[in-house]
Scaffold this active site. Sequence first.
Site, PDB file in Angstrom:
ATOM      1  CG  ASN A  23      -0.234  -0.103   2.512  1.00 47.73           C
ATOM      2  OD1 ASN A  23       0.522   0.786   2.874  1.00 47.73           O
ATOM      3  ND2 ASN A  23      -0.431  -1.206   3.228  1.00 47.73           N
ATOM      4  CG  ASP A  33       2.085  -5.645   2.435  1.00 52.23           C
ATOM      5  OD1 ASP A  33       3.303  -5.881   2.519  1.00 52.23           O
ATOM      6  OD2 ASP A  33       1.593  -4.520   2.610  1.00 52.23           O
ATOM      7  CB  ILE A 120      -7.352  -6.103   0.307  1.00 56.69           C
ATOM      8  CG1 ILE A 120      -7.230  -7.288   1.288  1.00 56.69           C
ATOM      9  CG2 ILE A 120      -7.819  -4.839   1.013  1.00 56.69           C
ATOM     10  CD1 ILE A 120      -6.058  -7.202   2.251  1.00 56.69           C
TER      11      ILE A 120
END
Length: 168
Positions: A23, A33, A120
């Site tokens: 991000n 991540d 996501i």
Amino acid sequence: MSVRAIRADITTVAADAMVNAANQHLAGGGGVDGAIHRAGGREIMTELSERYHGCATGSAVITCAGRLPTRHVIHAVGPRWRDGEHGEPEQLRSAYRRAFKLAAENGAQTVVSPSISTGIYGFPIVRAAPIAIEEARAALAIAETPLREVTFALFSDADLAEFESALA
Ligand code: AR6
């Protein structure tokens, strides 16, 4: 020179460079991540916070890889999907392009990447897979690049099927 897709937990795949779906804050998170930071260890976050102050959407930064079976982790920031009319495809393309460029600049011959933005961040995988593969092929086609192989590590059979169909 090849682009391939496999079903795997990316943290177990050996390659010269591993792409992460990060991000803008480079703050770690869930999804791939979280898995990469857990498996690689604290060294990766330490280098991220010492060297960088975030990363723009569509761009990427590089760090060490801690305990991962790779020399470098390339943290690429894909877009959050809104409706596809806010530059998301171009931003995704740019994230891959910058990631593969960093890999090549750091001498990587083999790169493993997840499917950026399709978890996501909600980017439809049917639209993301062709972009990912086009950018991998473009990176391999650059004159004098050290890159020889790009592997996409997909987490589900459904995601693997989308990449296989885009490869064909
Ligand atoms: N190996 C391979 N693929 C994985 C793994 C794994 N271990 N874990 C998840 N995936 P996502 P995004 C797949 O959500 O959409 C984070 O919080 C997953 O099934 O990881 O770019 C970041 O910090 C999906 O297909 O990344 C950002 O805030 C793909 O990896 C945000 O999520 C990408 O899903 C980024 O969202």
